[in-house]
Design a protein around this motif. Structure first.
Motif, PDB file in Angstrom:
ATOM      1  N   LYS A 114      44.744  26.778  51.229  1.00  0.00           N
ATOM      2  CA  LYS A 114      45.775  26.382  50.272  1.00  0.00           C
ATOM      3  C   LYS A 114      45.590  24.936  49.827  1.00  0.00           C
ATOM      4  O   LYS A 114      45.576  24.653  48.629  1.00  0.00           O
ATOM      5  CB  LYS A 114      47.172  26.564  50.879  1.00  0.00           C
ATOM      6  N   TYR A 115      45.451  24.027  50.789  1.00  0.00           N
ATOM      7  CA  TYR A 115      45.438  22.605  50.443  1.00  0.00           C
ATOM      8  C   TYR A 115      44.098  22.116  49.905  1.00  0.00           C
ATOM      9  O   TYR A 115      44.056  21.174  49.118  1.00  0.00           O
ATOM     10  CB  TYR A 115      45.874  21.758  51.637  1.00  0.00           C
ATOM     11  N   GLU A 116      42.992  22.733  50.314  1.00  0.00           N
ATOM     12  CA  GLU A 116      41.686  22.273  49.855  1.00  0.00           C
ATOM     13  C   GLU A 116      41.210  22.978  48.598  1.00  0.00           C
ATOM     14  O   GLU A 116      40.358  22.456  47.888  1.00  0.00           O
ATOM     15  CB  GLU A 116      40.653  22.450  50.963  1.00  0.00           C
ATOM     16  N   GLU A 164      42.852  23.564  42.440  1.00  0.00           N
ATOM     17  CA  GLU A 164      42.173  24.242  41.345  1.00  0.00           C
ATOM     18  C   GLU A 164      43.193  24.942  40.458  1.00  0.00           C
ATOM     19  O   GLU A 164      44.247  25.358  40.911  1.00  0.00           O
ATOM     20  CB  GLU A 164      41.181  25.289  41.886  1.00  0.00           C
ATOM     21  N   GLN A 165      42.841  25.086  39.193  1.00  0.00           N
ATOM     22  CA  GLN A 165      43.697  25.861  38.309  1.00  0.00           C
ATOM     23  C   GLN A 165      43.368  27.338  38.529  1.00  0.00           C
ATOM     24  O   GLN A 165      42.236  27.764  38.348  1.00  0.00           O
ATOM     25  CB  GLN A 165      43.455  25.488  36.852  1.00  0.00           C
ATOM     26  N   ILE A 166      44.368  28.084  38.932  1.00  0.00           N
ATOM     27  CA  ILE A 166      44.207  29.512  39.184  1.00  0.00           C
ATOM     28  C   ILE A 166      44.936  30.239  38.055  1.00  0.00           C
ATOM     29  O   ILE A 166      46.161  30.243  37.991  1.00  0.00           O
ATOM     30  CB  ILE A 166      44.805  29.908  40.554  1.00  0.00           C
ATOM     31  N   ASP A 167      44.157  30.825  37.151  1.00  0.00           N
ATOM     32  CA  ASP A 167      44.748  31.459  35.967  1.00  0.00           C
ATOM     33  C   ASP A 167      45.143  32.908  36.191  1.00  0.00           C
ATOM     34  O   ASP A 167      46.030  33.420  35.525  1.00  0.00           O
ATOM     35  CB  ASP A 167      43.782  31.377  34.786  1.00  0.00           C
ATOM     36  N   ASP A 168      44.442  33.589  37.084  1.00  0.00           N
ATOM     37  CA  ASP A 168      44.743  35.006  37.284  1.00  0.00           C
ATOM     38  C   ASP A 168      44.249  35.440  38.671  1.00  0.00           C
ATOM     39  O   ASP A 168      43.718  34.642  39.431  1.00  0.00           O
ATOM     40  CB  ASP A 168      44.115  35.861  36.182  1.00  0.00           C
ATOM     41  N   ALA A 169      44.433  36.705  38.954  1.00  0.00           N
ATOM     42  CA  ALA A 169      44.060  37.233  40.269  1.00  0.00           C
ATOM     43  C   ALA A 169      42.556  37.132  40.516  1.00  0.00           C
ATOM     44  O   ALA A 169      42.128  36.900  41.647  1.00  0.00           O
ATOM     45  CB  ALA A 169      44.520  38.679  40.400  1.00  0.00           C
ATOM     46  N   LEU A 170      41.746  37.276  39.474  1.00  0.00           N
ATOM     47  CA  LEU A 170      40.295  37.166  39.653  1.00  0.00           C
ATOM     48  C   LEU A 170      39.894  35.751  40.054  1.00  0.00           C
ATOM     49  O   LEU A 170      39.020  35.560  40.902  1.00  0.00           O
ATOM     50  CB  LEU A 170      39.558  37.591  38.384  1.00  0.00           C
ATOM     51  N   ASP A 171      40.531  34.739  39.448  1.00  0.00           N
ATOM     52  CA  ASP A 171      40.270  33.360  39.861  1.00  0.00           C
ATOM     53  C   ASP A 171      40.673  33.145  41.316  1.00  0.00           C
ATOM     54  O   ASP A 171      39.980  32.483  42.074  1.00  0.00           O
ATOM     55  CB  ASP A 171      41.043  32.366  38.987  1.00  0.00           C
ATOM     56  N   LEU A 172      41.792  33.714  41.706  1.00  0.00           N
ATOM     57  CA  LEU A 172      42.264  33.589  43.084  1.00  0.00           C
ATOM     58  C   LEU A 172      41.258  34.205  44.051  1.00  0.00           C
ATOM     59  O   LEU A 172      40.904  33.606  45.062  1.00  0.00           O
ATOM     60  CB  LEU A 172      43.629  34.256  43.235  1.00  0.00           C
ATOM     61  N   VAL A 173      40.754  35.378  43.718  1.00  0.00           N
ATOM     62  CA  VAL A 173      39.766  36.048  44.576  1.00  0.00           C
ATOM     63  C   VAL A 173      38.484  35.233  44.652  1.00  0.00           C
ATOM     64  O   VAL A 173      37.922  35.043  45.737  1.00  0.00           O
ATOM     65  CB  VAL A 173      39.489  37.479  44.065  1.00  0.00           C
TER      66      VAL A 173
END
Length: 80
Positions: free
Chosen positions: A16-18, A23-32
């Motif tokens: 979470k912190y690093e 980072e900018q997380i735009d959608d679920a694919l970015d999160l993955v």
């Protein structure tokens, strides 16, 4: 076991912190993608104090003993 739970909790907090909060997380694919990249770094690059400064992948594959420190040669850093 209790030790594994602590490692998991620290790993999730570090993720979470690093990564996720920076980072900018735009959608679920970015999160993955971010989570996968962090997991690879966490397991194969970073040594862990709880594993005597060995990498989790090395311990898992039997290449390192989680009770025997695996320190690289110490660096001599400039003092000024």
């Amino acid at each position: 076991t209790p030790g594994q739970n602590g490692v998991r909790e620290r790993a999730f907090q570090s993720l979470k912190y690093e990564r996720l909060y920076r980072e900018q997380i735009d959608d679920a694919l970015d999160l993955v993608r971010e989570a996968d990249a962090y997991r690879a770094e966490f397991n194969t690059v970073r040594p862990h104090q709880a594993l005597a400064w060995n990498r989790p992948s090395d311990v898992h594959r039997g290449l390192a003993d989680p009770t025997v420190p695996n320190f690289p040669e110490p660096e001599i850093l400039p003092t000024t």
